[in-house]
Design a protein around this motif. Structure first.
Motif, PDB file in Angstrom:
ATOM      1  N   ALA A   1       0.834  -1.213   0.000  1.00 21.99           N
ATOM      2  CA  ALA A   1       0.000   0.000   0.000  1.00 21.99           C
ATOM      3  C   ALA A   1       0.862   1.255   0.000  1.00 21.99           C
ATOM      4  CB  ALA A   1      -0.911   0.007   1.222  1.00 21.99           C
ATOM      5  N   ALA A   2       0.282   2.351  -0.458  1.00 24.58           N
ATOM      6  CA  ALA A   2       0.843   3.680  -0.213  1.00 24.58           C
ATOM      7  C   ALA A   2       0.176   4.201   1.054  1.00 24.58           C
ATOM      8  CB  ALA A   2       0.542   4.604  -1.382  1.00 24.58           C
ATOM      9  N   VAL A   3       0.898   5.009   1.827  1.00 29.07           N
ATOM     10  CA  VAL A   3       0.339   5.419   3.125  1.00 29.07           C
ATOM     11  C   VAL A   3       0.143   6.924   3.201  1.00 29.07           C
ATOM     12  CG1 VAL A   3       1.246   3.428   4.363  1.00 29.07           C
ATOM     13  CG2 VAL A   3       2.630   5.514   4.205  1.00 29.07           C
ATOM     14  N   LEU A   4      -0.796   7.288   4.069  1.00 32.57           N
ATOM     15  CA  LEU A   4      -1.153   8.683   4.278  1.00 32.57           C
ATOM     16  C   LEU A   4      -1.153   8.928   5.781  1.00 32.57           C
ATOM     17  CD1 LEU A   4      -2.346  11.108   2.513  1.00 32.57           C
ATOM     18  CD2 LEU A   4      -4.563  10.369   3.389  1.00 32.57           C
ATOM     19  N   SER A   5      -0.448   9.975   6.217  1.00 35.24           N
ATOM     20  CA  SER A   5      -0.357  10.246   7.654  1.00 35.24           C
ATOM     21  C   SER A   5      -1.208  11.460   8.015  1.00 35.24           C
ATOM     22  CB  SER A   5       1.104  10.485   8.045  1.00 35.24           C
ATOM     23  OG  SER A   5       1.203  10.737   9.424  1.00 35.24           O
ATOM     24  N   VAL A   6      -2.419  11.204   8.521  1.00 30.20           N
ATOM     25  CA  VAL A   6      -3.313  12.267   8.988  1.00 30.20           C
ATOM     26  C   VAL A   6      -3.986  11.808  10.275  1.00 30.20           C
ATOM     27  CG1 VAL A   6      -3.797  13.236   6.700  1.00 30.20           C
ATOM     28  CG2 VAL A   6      -5.264  11.418   7.604  1.00 30.20           C
ATOM     29  N   PRO A   7      -4.348  12.741  11.177  1.00 31.66           N
ATOM     30  CA  PRO A   7      -5.123  12.338  12.355  1.00 31.66           C
ATOM     31  C   PRO A   7      -6.505  11.862  11.942  1.00 31.66           C
ATOM     32  CG  PRO A   7      -4.907  14.740  12.263  1.00 31.66           C
ATOM     33  CD  PRO A   7      -4.041  14.179  11.179  1.00 31.66           C
ATOM     34  N   SER A   8      -7.166  11.143  12.829  1.00 27.63           N
ATOM     35  CA  SER A   8      -8.440  10.512  12.473  1.00 27.63           C
ATOM     36  C   SER A   8      -9.517  11.527  12.093  1.00 27.63           C
ATOM     37  CB  SER A   8      -8.948   9.607  13.606  1.00 27.63           C
ATOM     38  OG  SER A   8      -9.072  10.322  14.810  1.00 27.63           O
ATOM     39  N   ASN A   9      -9.442  12.739  12.650  1.00 26.17           N
ATOM     40  CA  ASN A   9     -10.462  13.734  12.316  1.00 26.17           C
ATOM     41  C   ASN A   9     -10.278  14.324  10.921  1.00 26.17           C
ATOM     42  OD1 ASN A   9      -8.133  14.972  13.433  1.00 26.17           O
ATOM     43  ND2 ASN A   9      -9.253  16.842  13.876  1.00 26.17           N
ATOM     44  N   GLU A  10      -9.226  13.892  10.197  1.00 23.51           N
ATOM     45  CA  GLU A  10      -9.018  14.354   8.822  1.00 23.51           C
ATOM     46  C   GLU A  10      -9.204  13.244   7.783  1.00 23.51           C
ATOM     47  OE1 GLU A  10      -5.316  16.504   8.438  1.00 23.51           O
ATOM     48  OE2 GLU A  10      -5.658  17.607  10.312  1.00 23.51           O
ATOM     49  N   ILE A  11      -9.575  12.032   8.233  1.00 26.28           N
ATOM     50  CA  ILE A  11      -9.734  10.919   7.298  1.00 26.28           C
ATOM     51  C   ILE A  11     -10.893  11.169   6.333  1.00 26.28           C
ATOM     52  CG2 ILE A  11     -10.191   8.440   7.046  1.00 26.28           C
ATOM     53  CD1 ILE A  11      -8.972   8.005   9.802  1.00 26.28           C
ATOM     54  N   TYR A  12     -11.992  11.697   6.842  1.00 27.89           N
ATOM     55  CA  TYR A  12     -13.187  11.915   6.009  1.00 27.89           C
ATOM     56  C   TYR A  12     -12.835  12.741   4.767  1.00 27.89           C
ATOM     57  CZ  TYR A  12     -18.092  12.997   4.852  1.00 27.89           C
ATOM     58  OH  TYR A  12     -19.307  13.111   4.220  1.00 27.89           O
ATOM     59  N   ALA A  13     -12.192  13.889   4.982  1.00 26.09           N
ATOM     60  CA  ALA A  13     -11.847  14.769   3.862  1.00 26.09           C
ATOM     61  C   ALA A  13     -10.899  14.077   2.892  1.00 26.09           C
ATOM     62  CB  ALA A  13     -11.211  16.055   4.389  1.00 26.09           C
TER      63      ALA A  13
END
Length: 338
Positions: free
Chosen positions: A189-201
């Protein structure tokens, strides 16, 4: 008539009045978190836990302690809360421990894929050598652990289900910690580092295909609106996050002993509430996603084992090689049986 008891009582009360001003003067503690706000009875259980904590410390201290809850990162930005605690710029936070991994790598033990596989195992850390080692380490970094809160996690995916490691190939996935990202990358996989409150966007824009987070966050952040598939962690999970209520040691140390005792007692008592809230949401999440039309898959022990095998060879080794403390924490945590 003035009795000896009255004289003693006055003598004992006097230093407190001299030190802290009027007896009714309250110490206000600001409690921050990134999750949606609600009430003490309704909403995200993590918000409710902080509100129950505020209510109970006020009650037991006779109003000398007051807690003010700031949800939605409304007081301090999500990832900045740990640093603010360490500096004494924030009093308390219910905070996902591995979010601090960039600043203090040792905290990534709080989301080590495959290391914790049940709530019983995670909550046993507190009374085992790993618990003392971790609390001592955090205290040295300016943090007091108030409530141990563990949460199992699952996956919301907008394209195809992500259940086994082989499903990850070609997907852009939010994992939740550096170590989870390593496992995902090994799986393709490719990964994305964001806090959970930014997953939706991130999912809404297509920057992220799948988000791994706690069952509660899968619900609270309404990811069912942007997902067609859910992998539930209710029966088994390779993703368990330590998300404790933490306090600034600089602030804690300034409080009188009786108030410190109240804070620690209330924090400990709320751990049962935290566990129930997390486990209830492990069940509830499937209902929410099914109702939204998503297809729900579950994990079994064999699939969890596949993820753990990858983690042992990659994330665990990498973490243990970071510092002597990391190596010790991993060893002690591995000693806690599932």
């Amino acid at each position: 008539m003035i009795t000896r008891r009255h004289v003693l009582a006055s003598a004992l009360a006097a230093p407190a009045i001299l030190r802290f001003g009027p007896a009714h003067a309250a110490t206000t503690l600001k409690i921050s978190h990134q999750f949606p706000g609600g009430t003490i009875d309704k909403g995200d259980f993590r918000d409710r836990l902080t509100r129950k904590f505020a209510e109970e410390i006020s009650k037991r201290s006779g109003g000398e302690l007051v807690g003010e809850v700031y949800p939605n990162s409304s007081l301090i930005k999500t990832t900045a809360q740990f640093s603010a605690l360490r500096k004494g710029a924030l009093d308390l936070s219910l905070y996902p421990m591995p979010y601090a991994g960039g600043e203090v790598p040792e905290t990534n033990i709080g989301l080590m894929p495959g290391l914790v596989s049940t709530y019983d195992q995670g909550l046993r850390w507190k009374t085992q050598p790993i618990g003392k080692a971790l609390t001592d380490f955090l205290a040295d970094k300016g943090i007091v652990l108030i409530s141990w809160v563990w949460q199992a996690g699952g996956v919301a995916s907008r394209t195809r289900p992500l259940v086994a490691p082989e499903d990850a190939k070609g997907l852009k996935v939010r994992g939740g910690s550096r170590e989870m990202d390593m496992v995902l990358q090994t799986a393709g996989a490719a990964v994305l580092s964001v806090p959970s409150n930014e997953i939706y966007a991130a999912m809404q824009t297509g920057a992220c295909d799948a988000g791994i987070t706690s069952s509660t966050s899968l619900i609270s952040f309404r990811l069912e609106e942007v997902a067609k598939h859910l992998t539930s962690g209710a029966g088994a999970s390779y993703w368990f996050m330590l998300e404790p209520l933490m306090m600034s040691k600089a602030i804690f140390d300034k409080l009188p002993k009786n108030q410190q005792d109240i804070i620690m007692a209330v924090g400990s008592e709320l751990e049962a509430f935290g566990r129930k809230g997390a486990q209830d949401d492990d069940i509830e999440v499937a209902k929410v996603y099914e109702k939204a039309g998503a297809k729900v898959a579950t994990l079994d022990a064999a699939t969890v084992g596949k993820w753990r095998d990858i983690a042992r060879d990659t994330a665990w080794k990498d973490y243990a090689g970071k510092t002597a403390t990391c190596a010790n924490l991993l060893k002690l945590a591995s000693d806690v049986a599932a």
